[in-house]
Design a protein around this motif. Structure first.
Motif, PDB file in Angstrom:
ATOM      1  N   GLY A  38       0.818  -1.206   0.000  1.00 58.25           N
ATOM      2  CA  GLY A  38       0.000   0.000   0.000  1.00 58.25           C
ATOM      3  C   GLY A  38       0.855   1.260   0.000  1.00 58.25           C
ATOM      4  O   GLY A  38       0.578   2.218  -0.728  1.00 58.25           O
ATOM      5  N   LEU A  39       1.922   1.254   0.818  1.00 58.64           N
ATOM      6  CA  LEU A  39       2.839   2.395   0.807  1.00 58.64           C
ATOM      7  C   LEU A  39       3.542   2.538  -0.537  1.00 58.64           C
ATOM      8  O   LEU A  39       3.738   3.655  -1.027  1.00 58.64           O
ATOM      9  CB  LEU A  39       3.864   2.244   1.926  1.00 58.64           C
ATOM     10  N   LEU A  40       3.923   1.406  -1.137  1.00 59.69           N
ATOM     11  CA  LEU A  40       4.557   1.455  -2.445  1.00 59.69           C
ATOM     12  C   LEU A  40       3.610   2.019  -3.501  1.00 59.69           C
ATOM     13  O   LEU A  40       4.013   2.808  -4.358  1.00 59.69           O
ATOM     14  CB  LEU A  40       5.052   0.066  -2.850  1.00 59.69           C
ATOM     15  N   ALA A  41       2.337   1.644  -3.434  1.00 61.42           N
ATOM     16  CA  ALA A  41       1.352   2.178  -4.387  1.00 61.42           C
ATOM     17  C   ALA A  41       1.182   3.678  -4.199  1.00 61.42           C
ATOM     18  O   ALA A  41       1.076   4.430  -5.180  1.00 61.42           O
ATOM     19  CB  ALA A  41       0.017   1.460  -4.214  1.00 61.42           C
ATOM     20  N   THR A  59      -2.989   8.197 -11.375  1.00 61.46           N
ATOM     21  CA  THR A  59      -2.187   8.349 -10.169  1.00 61.46           C
ATOM     22  C   THR A  59      -3.071   8.452  -8.928  1.00 61.46           C
ATOM     23  O   THR A  59      -2.716   7.944  -7.866  1.00 61.46           O
ATOM     24  CB  THR A  59      -1.279   9.591 -10.276  1.00 61.46           C
ATOM     25  N   ALA A  60      -4.229   9.080  -9.064  1.00 55.97           N
ATOM     26  CA  ALA A  60      -5.158   9.168  -7.937  1.00 55.97           C
ATOM     27  C   ALA A  60      -5.697   7.788  -7.568  1.00 55.97           C
ATOM     28  O   ALA A  60      -5.889   7.472  -6.392  1.00 55.97           O
ATOM     29  CB  ALA A  60      -6.303  10.109  -8.271  1.00 55.97           C
ATOM     30  N   MET A  61      -5.936   6.965  -8.584  1.00 56.85           N
ATOM     31  CA  MET A  61      -6.404   5.616  -8.317  1.00 56.85           C
ATOM     32  C   MET A  61      -5.336   4.806  -7.583  1.00 56.85           C
ATOM     33  O   MET A  61      -5.646   4.042  -6.663  1.00 56.85           O
ATOM     34  CB  MET A  61      -6.789   4.905  -9.621  1.00 56.85           C
ATOM     35  N   ALA A  62      -4.078   4.969  -7.960  1.00 53.88           N
ATOM     36  CA  ALA A  62      -2.990   4.248  -7.293  1.00 53.88           C
ATOM     37  C   ALA A  62      -2.887   4.650  -5.828  1.00 53.88           C
ATOM     38  O   ALA A  62      -2.780   3.794  -4.946  1.00 53.88           O
ATOM     39  CB  ALA A  62      -1.670   4.504  -8.014  1.00 53.88           C
ATOM     40  N   THR A  63      -2.942   5.950  -5.551  1.00 47.79           N
ATOM     41  CA  THR A  63      -2.839   6.389  -4.162  1.00 47.79           C
ATOM     42  C   THR A  63      -4.072   5.992  -3.353  1.00 47.79           C
ATOM     43  O   THR A  63      -3.957   5.649  -2.176  1.00 47.79           O
ATOM     44  CB  THR A  63      -2.633   7.912  -4.084  1.00 47.79           C
TER      45      THR A  63
END
Length: 150
Positions: free
Chosen positions: A91-94, A111-115
């Protein structure tokens, strides 16, 4: 004539995949593994604990050190130990990949979806920890109320 700028999606897409894997790792030990490999019945657990307590008492009376029997851990026990750490790490890596994707001006929705996926994986892990804390506090309050401490 207008030229359209094609933005990269590489970091954001990798972050989305990593975040999705983190979310699966966060959910798997709590809802899926108990269905696949259910825990032993409570009466068996109580009998096993009783035998271990008896063995400890016998060892203490004899004055020898108690040697606990070596218990083979099952694959579900190992998953229960390692998946929460993997979920938070992924999760931190994402989140990191999503932030770097934003810094490199990739598409915002990717990028918003990844975070978001990384944050949700971490939130699921924290919610289970907080539920455990609330259960312990409720039990302490119940015992304190029963003993007229509160």
């Amino acid at each position: 004539m207008t030229d359209t700028i094609v933005r990269s999606r590489r970091l954001g897409a990798i972050g989305c995949v990593v975040g999705l894997i983190a979310l699966v790792a966060a959910v798997l030990p709590h809802w899926v593994l108990p269905v696949i490999d259910p825990p032993p019945p409570i009466d068996k657990v109580i009998v096993d604990v009783g035998h271990r307590v008896k063995d400890r008492l016998v060892a203490r009376i004899k004055g020898v050190a108690y040697q606990a029997p070596v218990r083979e851990t099952s694959w579900t026990d190992r998953l229960h130990q390692h998946l929460p750490v993997a979920a938070v790490s992924l999760g931190l890596l994402a989140i990191i990949l999503g932030v770097f994707g934003q810094l490199f001006r990739e598409e915002r929705h990717v990028t918003a979806m990844a975070t978001t996926l990384g944050g949700c994986a971490i939130a699921v892990q924290l919610s289970f920890v907080l539920m455990g804390v609330l259960v312990v506090l409720a039990l302490l309050y119940f015992i304190g109320d029963f003993l007229a401490l509160f």
